[in-house]
Enzyme design. Structure first.
Site, mmCIF file in Angstrom:
data_model
loop_
_atom_site.group_PDB
_atom_site.id
_atom_site.type_symbol
_atom_site.label_atom_id
_atom_site.label_comp_id
_atom_site.label_asym_id
_atom_site.label_seq_id
_atom_site.Cartn_x
_atom_site.Cartn_y
_atom_site.Cartn_z
ATOM 1 N N ASP A 173 0.854 -1.197 0.000
ATOM 2 C CA ASP A 173 0.000 0.000 0.000
ATOM 3 C C ASP A 173 0.887 1.243 0.000
ATOM 4 O O ASP A 173 2.102 1.153 0.005
ATOM 5 C CB ASP A 173 -0.945 -0.020 1.219
ATOM 6 C CG ASP A 173 -0.178 0.055 2.542
ATOM 7 O OD1 ASP A 173 0.894 -0.554 2.650
ATOM 8 O OD2 ASP A 173 -0.655 0.736 3.479
ATOM 9 N N HIS A 482 1.500 -8.838 -3.740
ATOM 10 C CA HIS A 482 0.557 -7.760 -3.415
ATOM 11 C C HIS A 482 1.389 -6.497 -3.237
ATOM 12 O O HIS A 482 1.959 -6.245 -2.175
ATOM 13 C CB HIS A 482 -0.205 -8.101 -2.132
ATOM 14 C CG HIS A 482 -1.286 -7.108 -1.810
ATOM 15 N ND1 HIS A 482 -2.539 -7.162 -2.355
ATOM 16 C CD2 HIS A 482 -1.291 -6.019 -1.010
ATOM 17 C CE1 HIS A 482 -3.273 -6.164 -1.896
ATOM 18 N NE2 HIS A 482 -2.534 -5.448 -1.086
ATOM 19 N N ASP A 537 0.994 -17.434 -4.708
ATOM 20 C CA ASP A 537 1.722 -16.389 -5.430
ATOM 21 C C ASP A 537 0.725 -15.632 -6.303
ATOM 22 O O ASP A 537 0.729 -15.749 -7.534
ATOM 23 C CB ASP A 537 2.840 -17.013 -6.274
ATOM 24 C CG ASP A 537 3.693 -15.939 -6.943
ATOM 25 O OD1 ASP A 537 3.525 -14.745 -6.610
ATOM 26 O OD2 ASP A 537 4.522 -16.303 -7.811
ATOM 27 N N GLU A 546 2.146 -10.117 0.309
ATOM 28 C CA GLU A 546 2.470 -8.690 0.301
ATOM 29 C C GLU A 546 3.974 -8.536 0.570
ATOM 30 O O GLU A 546 4.649 -9.498 0.960
ATOM 31 C CB GLU A 546 1.649 -7.929 1.364
ATOM 32 C CG GLU A 546 1.776 -6.414 1.224
ATOM 33 C CD GLU A 546 0.700 -5.615 1.971
ATOM 34 O OE1 GLU A 546 -0.197 -6.209 2.568
ATOM 35 O OE2 GLU A 546 0.787 -4.368 1.930
HETATM 36 O O1 9MR Z 1 -3.595 -3.472 0.245
HETATM 37 C C1 9MR Z 1 -3.954 -3.612 1.607
HETATM 38 C C2 9MR Z 1 -2.804 -4.233 2.365
HETATM 39 O O2 9MR Z 1 -1.686 -3.361 2.354
HETATM 40 C C3 9MR Z 1 -3.220 -4.581 3.778
HETATM 41 O O3 9MR Z 1 -2.179 -5.333 4.409
HETATM 42 C C4 9MR Z 1 -4.520 -5.384 3.761
HETATM 43 C C5 9MR Z 1 -5.035 -5.685 5.155
HETATM 44 O O4 9MR Z 1 -5.298 -4.541 5.872
HETATM 45 O O5 9MR Z 1 -5.536 -4.689 3.053
HETATM 46 C C6 9MR Z 1 -5.193 -4.451 1.702
HETATM 47 O O6 9MR Z 1 -6.207 -3.719 1.083
HETATM 48 C C7 9MR Z 1 -7.414 -4.369 0.761
HETATM 49 C C8 9MR Z 1 -8.498 -3.718 1.606
HETATM 50 O O7 9MR Z 1 -8.304 -4.030 2.970
HETATM 51 C C9 9MR Z 1 -9.888 -4.137 1.160
HETATM 52 N N1 9MR Z 1 -10.049 -3.872 -0.266
HETATM 53 C C10 9MR Z 1 -9.072 -4.596 -1.103
HETATM 54 C C11 9MR Z 1 -7.684 -4.133 -0.736
HETATM 55 C C12 9MR Z 1 -6.649 -4.777 -1.637
HETATM 56 O O8 9MR Z 1 -6.690 -6.171 -1.584
HETATM 57 O O1 9MR Z 2 2.790 -6.671 9.416
HETATM 58 C C1 9MR Z 2 1.484 -6.454 9.913
HETATM 59 C C2 9MR Z 2 0.981 -7.730 10.554
HETATM 60 O O2 9MR Z 2 1.753 -8.049 11.683
HETATM 61 C C3 9MR Z 2 -0.483 -7.590 10.922
HETATM 62 O O3 9MR Z 2 -0.959 -8.837 11.381
HETATM 63 C C4 9MR Z 2 -1.265 -7.123 9.710
HETATM 64 C C5 9MR Z 2 -2.748 -6.947 9.971
HETATM 65 O O4 9MR Z 2 -2.967 -5.906 10.865
HETATM 66 O O5 9MR Z 2 -0.751 -5.907 9.240
HETATM 67 C C6 9MR Z 2 0.576 -5.996 8.792
HETATM 68 O O6 9MR Z 2 1.008 -4.751 8.389
HETATM 69 C C7 9MR Z 2 0.415 -4.179 7.214
HETATM 70 C C8 9MR Z 2 0.025 -2.751 7.580
HETATM 71 O O7 9MR Z 2 -1.002 -2.780 8.527
HETATM 72 C C9 9MR Z 2 -0.381 -1.940 6.375
HETATM 73 N N1 9MR Z 2 0.605 -1.999 5.327
HETATM 74 C C10 9MR Z 2 0.885 -3.376 4.925
HETATM 75 C C11 9MR Z 2 1.443 -4.157 6.093
HETATM 76 C C12 9MR Z 2 1.900 -5.536 5.661
HETATM 77 O O8 9MR Z 2 0.847 -6.375 5.336
#
Ligand code: 9MR
Ligand code: 9MR
Length: 564
Positions: A173, A482, A537, A546
């Site tokens: 993100d 991701h 993947d 991600e």
């Molecule tokens: O892209 C987002 C990712 O960085 C976060 O780790 C994840 C969990 O919070 O959420 C991803 O975003 C999703 C969002 O929560 C819901 N709409 C789809 C997004 C992309 O898959």
């Molecule tokens: O690394 C984080 C992981 O420990 C948590 O379980 C998860 C859900 O809260 O979020 C991960 O961090 C995400 C962050 O919230 C948003 N940017 C993407 C990070 C990696 O997925």
């Protein structure tokens, strides 16, 4: 001619019919001539493998060890030790009577390009800068997120707008998060601090490569400059800078929604203090004025943290981006106290008093558990920390010893236990490697170093999926992470040098038929009772595929430490 395709198909049929499942899983980047070389073989028939060198000349026959079952993957492998082969070259490995062969490289410095690639990832994550073709190659792109007019969210307890540019995108993100910046910056600075000569003239191909500062420090500076903008007038540090919701799968430049500075917390503030205190030491020889600024900012943050010891992050109801919430602020307080003590030359006893009142637990570090980072610092600096250094060393070794014995319990020789597969399990493996490398530094006991190497081997292919989890590195590697920049560009290959989060069976991103409106979620990919195989993947999978700055940093550390 006409017969050829038919022949080809029938040969393939034979391969997949009787031998298709045999696989050899090993570090796809290869091994150094003097290094240990362990290959995990699954579904082997017979008790040995054949190794051939150049021109098909047989190097030898090597015995397979006993079959070892791993509960995390619900499979068994047999190890073969090729450490006796020390001549550089490309080898071919096969099983008796099997048509399938595998290719293995032995060469000097096999992880040098990996170190550079994992560091270059941070450049690709830069916010507020166009990536030019001369530095970014096929992954060049327009600038996104200038962040010169960021709106203060009410949760920041400030109002109006603030300029908060530069910095790295956290992950797939486009948010910039303080807690996660702290450990990432610190891990890279401690890598540099350990091996300054290794990084002095390394060229990462970034815009600052021609200045007099090592590239790794130029890169980290990009994020430090942003961090400094996140300090409030009272010394406290804002928690994050993001949009209210995650953007779609668009390029940085296309993401023009309003960005906010959100929250102000104790954890963000102490993480800021700790990493900027460290920065003040590392940058002093290059830029004394910047070093002073870092230390001043760290002091103010530290004072705010001590005066506001328990301000936790509460996600405001209109915000949906990552939380990095953390209920325990003691490990951050401990770590910041230790770094302040070091940065001020041990001359202000208050910091050490606060450190030892904080009682941080020693365990493998991650964004929410930073106590171990403090123990590393104390253990490595006995002149400054006196009697505390031995206690800290004991803490590091106790954790490292557990990891070392865990690694013997599975045929992949990786130190992660089946109960430790969380979100970002690959980063757990890498952070365990960082503990093991510190244990090696503190004792010179090479078994710690070898276990760290085993963890690197796991990430680069010696794992139940036989895949290298680093984009662009290895013969079969992660292709569809991701990662919004990779998803939205026109290049097939993802941005190189990124570590995928890795196997995890939490299933947060798996489609649930009861929630048909979440059609963007992944098809079921988990393997029952096998967290180490629960990975896909596919860019849909933010829980397993991600990428993130705090995952790449410990991989860069491991690679940098093990490259020579
Ligand atoms: O892209 C987002 C990712 O960085 C976060 O780790 C994840 C969990 O919070 O959420 C991803 O975003 C999703 C969002 O929560 C819901 N709409 C789809 C997004 C992309 O898959
Ligand atoms: O690394 C984080 C992981 O420990 C948590 O379980 C998860 C859900 O809260 O979020 C991960 O961090 C995400 C962050 O919230 C948003 N940017 C993407 C990070 C990696 O997925």
């Amino acid at each position: 001619m006409k017969l050829l395709p038919i022949l080809y198909i029938s040969v393939l049929g034979v391969v997949s019919g009787s031998w298709g499942q045999v696989s050899m899983r090993y570090n796809q980047l290869g091994f150094s001539p003097q290094g240990a070389k362990w290959i995990a073989v699954a579904k082997a028939r017979g008790d040995s493998i054949y190794v051939y060198g150049a021109h098909g000349v047989k190097t030898g026959t090597y015995p397979l060890g006993p079959s070892q079952f791993w509960d995390a993957s619900q499979d068994s492998v047999r190890l073969v030790d090729l450490s006796g082969i020390t001549a550089e070259g490309t080898y071919s490995l096969s099983l008796p009577q099997s048509p399938k062969s595998f290719s293995l490289e032995i060469k000097k410095n096999p992880y040098r390009t990996l170190t550079d690639g994992t560091l270059k990832f941070f450049y690709y994550q830069r916010s507020g800068m166009a990536l030019l073709p001369e530095f970014a190659g096929a992954w060049s792109r327009e600038a996104g997120h200038p962040d010169t007019q960021v709106k203060m969210h009410p949760s920041s307890l400030d109002s109006g707008f603030k300029s908060s540019s530069k910095g790295w995108y956290d992950a797939g993100d486009y948010g910039k998060y303080m807690v996660n910046s702290g450990i990432s910056v610190y891990t890279l600075l401690s890598l540099y601090g350990k091996y300054p000569e290794r990084f002095r003239s390394r060229n990462l191909g970034i815009p600052e490569s021609n200045n007099d500062i090592p590239d790794i420090l130029d890169e980290v500076r990009w994020n430090l400059d942003w961090m400094l903008t996140m300090q409030a007038k009272d010394g406290g540090v804002y928690h994050k800078l993001t949009t209210l919701r995650f953007p779609g799968e668009i390029t940085p430049a296309a993401d023009t929604s309003t960005r906010y500075i959100i929250g102000k917390t104790t954890t963000a503030t102490f993480d800021f203090a700790a990493s900027l205190a460290r920065a003040s030491l590392v940058y002093r020889p290059f830029d004394a004025e910047f070093a002073d600024r870092c230390l001043q900012a760290a002091r103010r943050a530290y004072a705010w943290g001590m005066a506001n010891p328990d301000v936790k992050y509460n996600q405001p109801s209109d915000v949906q981006t990552g939380q990095y919430g953390d209920q325990n602020t003691m490990d951050e307080r401990f770590w910041a106290s230790v770094e302040m003590h070091l940065a001020t030359g041990g001359k202000e006893p208050e910091f050490m008093r606060n450190a030892y009142a904080a009682q941080a637990i020693a365990g493998v570090a991650d964004w929410s558990r930073v106590g171990m980072l403090g123990y590393f610092t104390v253990a490595l600096n006995p002149k400054i920390f006196g009697q505390f250094a031995n206690r800290a060393k004991d803490n590091v070794l106790r954790v490292a010893d557990e990891l070392r014995s865990e690694a013997k319990a599975n045929g992949y020789r990786v130190s992660i236990a089946s109960g430790e597969f969380g979100w970002g399990s690959n980063a757990e493996v890498a952070n365990q490697g960082v503990v093991l490398l510190h244990a090696f530094d503190l004792t010179q006991d090479s078994s710690y170093r070898q276990t760290a190497q085993n963890n690197l081997d796991y990430l680069l292919g010696r794992n139940p999926l036989g895949i290298s989890f680093v984009t662009g590195f290895g013969t079969k590697s992660t292709m569809d992470p991701h990662h919004r920049p990779s998803q939205s560009d026109s290049v097939k290959a993802p941005v190189p040098g990124m570590l995928a989060g890795g196997p995890f069976d939490g299933g947060d991103d798996v489609y649930n038929p009861d929630k048909p409106n979440e059609s963007w979620k992944c098809a079921e990919y988990r393997v029952k009772n096998a967290p180490a195989k629960s990975y896909t993947d596919n860019h849909c999978s933010y829980a397993t595929n991600e990428v993130a700055i705090n995952w790449n940093a410990p991989l860069a550390y491991m690679s940098g430490a093990l490259e020579e």
